[in-house]
Design an enzyme around this catalytic site. Structure first.
Site, PDB file in Angstrom:
ATOM      1  N   ASN A  85      30.230  36.746  40.418  1.00  0.00           N
ATOM      2  CA  ASN A  85      30.643  36.642  38.796  1.00  0.00           C
ATOM      3  C   ASN A  85      29.883  35.172  38.292  1.00  0.00           C
ATOM      4  O   ASN A  85      30.487  34.976  37.214  1.00  0.00           O
ATOM      5  CB  ASN A  85      31.959  35.645  39.131  1.00  0.00           C
ATOM      6  CG  ASN A  85      32.911  36.878  39.781  1.00  0.00           C
ATOM      7  OD1 ASN A  85      34.493  37.060  40.568  1.00  0.00           O
ATOM      8  ND2 ASN A  85      32.706  38.271  39.403  1.00  0.00           N
ATOM      9  N   ASP A 111      41.883  43.506  40.743  1.00  0.00           N
ATOM     10  CA  ASP A 111      40.482  43.564  39.918  1.00  0.00           C
ATOM     11  C   ASP A 111      41.532  43.994  38.412  1.00  0.00           C
ATOM     12  O   ASP A 111      42.318  44.315  38.394  1.00  0.00           O
ATOM     13  CB  ASP A 111      39.880  44.586  39.880  1.00  0.00           C
ATOM     14  CG  ASP A 111      38.971  45.145  38.951  1.00  0.00           C
ATOM     15  OD1 ASP A 111      38.187  44.540  37.928  1.00  0.00           O
ATOM     16  OD2 ASP A 111      38.537  46.169  38.884  1.00  0.00           O
ATOM     17  N   GLY A 112      41.345  43.799  37.294  1.00  0.00           N
ATOM     18  CA  GLY A 112      41.726  44.050  35.820  1.00  0.00           C
ATOM     19  C   GLY A 112      42.855  42.760  35.156  1.00  0.00           C
ATOM     20  O   GLY A 112      43.474  43.643  34.248  1.00  0.00           O
TER      21      GLY A 112
END
Length: 243
Positions: free
Chosen positions: A71, A23-24
């Site tokens: 997603n 994540d990120g």
């Protein structure tokens, strides 16, 4: 292809199976005033670094959450960019995985992806199927709740078709229907970027896994960060409900 720097020595207590919620990428790009696609490209480089480090440190299995079933809600151009990066990774890294005796696995219904992506994934799975080394599992269009629903349906079908007795259905019976049934038990689940939730990832498998949430954004998570995570795991006491 350049090789990653060797990480420092692995801790004495090494997890067999590590999973990572990567994540990120978007925040990494935003901090640098770059488009989100640039963050995803940097995230692919982090995948290379971490998978090589995991092999060097002796992990039996590494599972990466690459594309969740949720997603698809992202903008169409971002989903398209993620598909291109998946193709890029397979085309550029498959030879290394074959050479390093890595067994590639996919969790999730990747056949919903475009036909050219499915073809590449099928080829990668076939070319690594006979390998006997560490497992690299990629979660593609994966959701843990859907996985559990599918497992329940399969057991229900066996009950209706073959007379499977309900009282014989136990944890082992459910685990035998999960997509991770041939992977080692999950020992450590890491999430990058500071978020502290599982996001529908390996919910059953994480029941007794150690959880580690780190502030590092995924593109900055490297061999040293993985080594630090394994050090943290090695210091924990796992009691599984006992004393």
């Amino acid at each position: 292809m350049a090789t990653a720097a060797m990480p420092r020595e692995a801790p004495a207590v090494l997890p067999r199976h590590v999973a990572i919620i990567m994540d990120g990428n978007g925040r990494w790009a935003a901090q640098r005033h770059l488009p989100r696609a640039a963050g995803h490209r940097a995230g692919v480089e982090a995948v290379r670094s971490v998978t090589r480090a995991a092999r060097a440190m002796g992990l039996e299995a590494l599972t990466l959450y690459a594309f969740s079933s949720e997603n698809w809600r992202r903008p169409e151009d971002e989903v398209g960019a993620l598909m291109k990066l998946l193709k890029f990774f397979i085309r550029n890294d498959l030879a290394e995985l074959v050479r390093e005796n890595v067994r590639l696995r996919v969790l999730g219904d990747y056949r919903r992806f475009p036909a050219d992506v499915v073809e590449l994934v099928d080829d990668a799975l076939e070319r690594t199927a006979a390998n006997t080394g560490p497992i690299l599992a990629i979660a593609l269009n994966y959701g843990a709740q859907a996985e559990l629903v599918t497992a329940a349906r399969r057991l229900a079908e066996r009950a209706a078709r073959d007379g499977l007795a309900p009282e014989t259905i136990d944890a082992a019976a459910i685990e035998a229907e999960l997509e991770t049934r041939d992977l080692p038990p999950l020992d450590l689940l890491i999430r990058t970027s500071g978020e502290q939730r599982l996001s529908n990832f390996l919910l059953w498998q994480a029941a007794y896994a150690e959880l580690l949430f780190v502030d590092t954004l995924w593109p900055d998570f490297d061999a040293a960060a993985l080594a630090a995570a394994l050090d943290s795991f090695g210091k924990r006491q796992r009691r599984y409900g006992g004393l």
